[in-house]
Write a protein that holds these residues in place. Structure first.
Motif, PDB file in Angstrom:
ATOM      1  N   ILE A 114       0.810  -1.225   0.000  1.00  0.00           N
ATOM      2  CA  ILE A 114       0.000   0.000   0.000  1.00  0.00           C
ATOM      3  C   ILE A 114       0.842   1.272   0.000  1.00  0.00           C
ATOM      4  CG2 ILE A 114      -1.976  -1.137   1.106  1.00  0.00           C
ATOM      5  CD1 ILE A 114      -1.174   0.478   3.698  1.00  0.00           C
ATOM      6  N   ARG A 146      -3.287  -8.757  -4.183  1.00  0.00           N
ATOM      7  CA  ARG A 146      -4.412  -7.887  -4.540  1.00  0.00           C
ATOM      8  C   ARG A 146      -5.507  -8.649  -5.274  1.00  0.00           C
ATOM      9  NH1 ARG A 146      -4.904  -2.081  -5.590  1.00  0.00           N
ATOM     10  NH2 ARG A 146      -7.154  -1.863  -5.551  1.00  0.00           N
ATOM     11  N   THR A 173      -7.118 -10.787  -2.181  1.00  0.00           N
ATOM     12  CA  THR A 173      -7.740  -9.909  -1.186  1.00  0.00           C
ATOM     13  C   THR A 173      -8.382  -8.732  -1.911  1.00  0.00           C
ATOM     14  OG1 THR A 173      -6.055 -10.615   0.391  1.00  0.00           O
ATOM     15  CG2 THR A 173      -7.339  -8.688   1.002  1.00  0.00           C
ATOM     16  N   TYR A 190     -10.035  -5.230  -0.515  1.00  0.00           N
ATOM     17  CA  TYR A 190      -9.356  -3.929  -0.404  1.00  0.00           C
ATOM     18  C   TYR A 190     -10.064  -2.926  -1.306  1.00  0.00           C
ATOM     19  CZ  TYR A 190      -5.537  -0.507  -1.039  1.00  0.00           C
ATOM     20  OH  TYR A 190      -4.787   0.644  -1.101  1.00  0.00           O
ATOM     21  N   SER A 201      -5.917   3.773   0.984  1.00  0.00           N
ATOM     22  CA  SER A 201      -4.891   3.502   1.995  1.00  0.00           C
ATOM     23  C   SER A 201      -4.034   4.742   2.168  1.00  0.00           C
ATOM     24  CB  SER A 201      -4.013   2.327   1.552  1.00  0.00           C
ATOM     25  OG  SER A 201      -3.396   2.629   0.312  1.00  0.00           O
ATOM     26  N   ALA A 211      -5.215   0.860   5.696  1.00  0.00           N
ATOM     27  CA  ALA A 211      -5.892   0.484   4.442  1.00  0.00           C
ATOM     28  C   ALA A 211      -7.345   0.140   4.766  1.00  0.00           C
ATOM     29  CB  ALA A 211      -5.198  -0.704   3.797  1.00  0.00           C
ATOM     30  N   PHE A 219     -10.922  -1.940   3.865  1.00  0.00           N
ATOM     31  CA  PHE A 219     -11.429  -3.180   3.275  1.00  0.00           C
ATOM     32  C   PHE A 219     -12.948  -3.234   3.478  1.00  0.00           C
ATOM     33  CE2 PHE A 219      -7.096  -3.748   4.574  1.00  0.00           C
ATOM     34  CZ  PHE A 219      -6.499  -4.502   3.569  1.00  0.00           C
TER      35      PHE A 219
END
Lengths: 153, 344
Positions: free
Chosen positions: B262, B283, B286, B289, B293, B320, B322
């Protein structure tokens, strides 16, 4: 009475820490946890000392106190090898070798001494001989650091 | 989201044995906090379609996104030498508490105190106005007598964890100075919604050993990812903390396919000269996200000078955002950028 505010300043300002290495190294022997922690933190963050500090640090490497030896070795290892003249480099590395050779001494301090030799680099023949000697029976991490020191250019 | 994975990848676990879970027994170093957790203490009924989050509306802190029940903020904060001295400094500790209150989870580095009541006392301050934070605390780590602990401080209104879902990596080859603390979290959402589950990996490298620690970090992450998938079917693994390195030094870690960090160019130390801290994850996997960030500037946040911010820490918190629900592959893919590039 230790001024914790001053100690916190050392941890926040590397240049201040470098100017007060003697105080910081002596605080490593303190029974006061905060002082020891701040001294550790300051030494962790202060970066490489000046060449003029080498003789002082060499004396500290012979201390009986493991944490003092650990940090004195660390500080010596941070000084770029090319800034140290050859005779001084040899005397530093020989002193660090004597730390490593103390079989009953604190292992992290001995490991950090080996690390420092590798960081300084260019070990001469006598240092190499001593490093090779210490490889025999060395615990795995120390052996790895000794090997790195031997291969350091 | 769940990935299809090759279970044979377990064979690649050569560096670490990740099977030793610490703190499962009452009285262990990791216990003593979650047992007293405020988690699940709310008696309010959960209505279908409603998030369980009891987050009270908060004013947006400069630099942070507006808080929403649909997202969580995860942060990492090296609270430099967090011990008795800082705990006793009212000005400092109130600001540390205020920083933590901005986030749903804060991975903390540099808890340095023999006295294990430090975090409970910090929690009292954080929760003094009705918040319901709790913490996980790792074992005291370090090669010398000066030890450090990792911690996770989290908002029980929005996320759930357990001491049983945390462990310290067993670094049999002794390559790392302070072995990472892994903890699994799940967002609190209604039963009919799939929560975002994820594992956080809290790390603080030794500045003098970065040259040896960083080259094995990709193996550390790979090993944890494989273990997390095999043991908990968890594919969202986020490595975060004080790496004492900028992304240009990542080496193999930065070459992992799909890897993303990030912080790419913004300085994370308080004097704004270096990048020490980061948050790293796949990325593609996950994709919860949101793309938001950054680094929380303590000077801006509190209207203070750098000199005063340094009293809090020489590091700034990184964060960050999410979403709270598990995402299907590609659900947020439009927001995906090239690995290592940050979105502001």
């Amino acid at each position: 009475m230790i001024d914790t505010k001053q100690l916190a300043e050392y941890a926040q300002h590397p240049e201040l820490a470098l100017q007060n290495l003697a105080e910081l190294l002596s605080l490593l022997e303190s029974d006061d946890e905060s002082s020891m922690n701040f001294a550790n933190e300051a030494l962790e963050n202060c970066g490489p000392p000046e060449c003029k500090d080498i003789d002082f640090l060499l004396k500290k490497v012979t201390s009986e106190h493991a944490l003092v030896v650990y940090w004195a070795s660390t500080l010596l290892g941070r000084i770029p090898g090319e800034k140290i003249d050859a005779p001084k480099r040899v005397s530093i590395q020989q002193e660090l070798c004597s730390v490593i050779s103390k079989q009953s001494f604190d292992l992290p301090a001995r490991e950090r001494a080996a690390w420092a030799i590798g960081e300084i680099g260019q070990p001469n023949d006598s240092v190499r001989t001593e490093l090779n000697k210490q490889m025999t029976g060395a615990p795995p991490r120390l052996a790895r650091l000794l090997q790195s020191a031997l291969s350091a250019s | 989201m769940t990935r299809q994975t090759n279970l044979a990848a377990l064979a690649a676990l050569t560096l670490f044995s990740l099977v030793s879970f610490l703190g499962c027994e009452p009285g262990s170093e990791l216990a003593g906090n979650v047992g007293q957790s405020n988690a699940n203490s709310s008696n309010e009924p959960i209505l279908p379609g409603q998030l369980v989050s009891a987050r009270t509306p908060t004013v947006r802190t400069r630099g942070l996104p507006v808080r929403s029940p649909n997202s969580i903020l995860i942060a990492s904060f090296n609270i430099q030498t967090f011990g008795e001295s800082k705990m006793k400094d009212k000005w400092v500790i109130e600001r540390i508490a205020h920083v933590i209150q901005q986030f749903d989870i804060v991975a903390v580095q540099e808890v340095r105190a023999v006295d294990q009541t430090l975090l409970p006392r910090l929690l009292e301050i954080i929760n003094s106005k009705g918040a319901r934070y709790d913490f996980l605390l790792g074992p005291r780590l370090g090669r010398t007598v000066s030890k450090e602990q990792y911690a996770y401080i989290y908002d029980t209104n929005t996320v759930v964890t357990s001491v049983d879902a945390s462990y310290t990596i067993q670094d049999q080859a002794d390559l790392l100075h302070r072995e990472p603390l892994v903890a699994r979290f799940v967002t609190r959402v209604p039963p009919n919604i799939r929560p975002f589950s994820f594992s956080l990996v809290n790390i603080h490298t030794d500045p003098d050993e970065v040259k040896t620690e960083l080259p094995v970090m990709h193996q550390v992450l790979k090993g944890i990812r494989e273990f997390e998938y095999l043991s908990a079917q968890e594919d969202d693994v986020i490595l975060m903390g004080d790496l004492n390195a900028n992304p240009k030094q990542f080496g193999n870690l930065g070459q992992i396919p799909g890897i993303y960090w990030i912080i790419d160019s913004e300085f994370t130390n308080t004097i704004r000269k270096s990048i020490w801290d980061n948050m790293i994850f796949d990325r593609g996997l996950t994709n919860e996200y949101t793309g938001r960030s950054g680094v929380l500037d303590l000077c801006e946040m509190f209207g203070i000078k750098t000199e005063d911010a340094l009293r809090i820490s020489d590091h700034l918190p990184i964060w960050a955002e999410f979403v709270v629900t598990e995402q299907m592959p590609g659900a947020l893919s439009q927001m995906v950028e090239s690995p290592g590039q940050t979105r502001r």
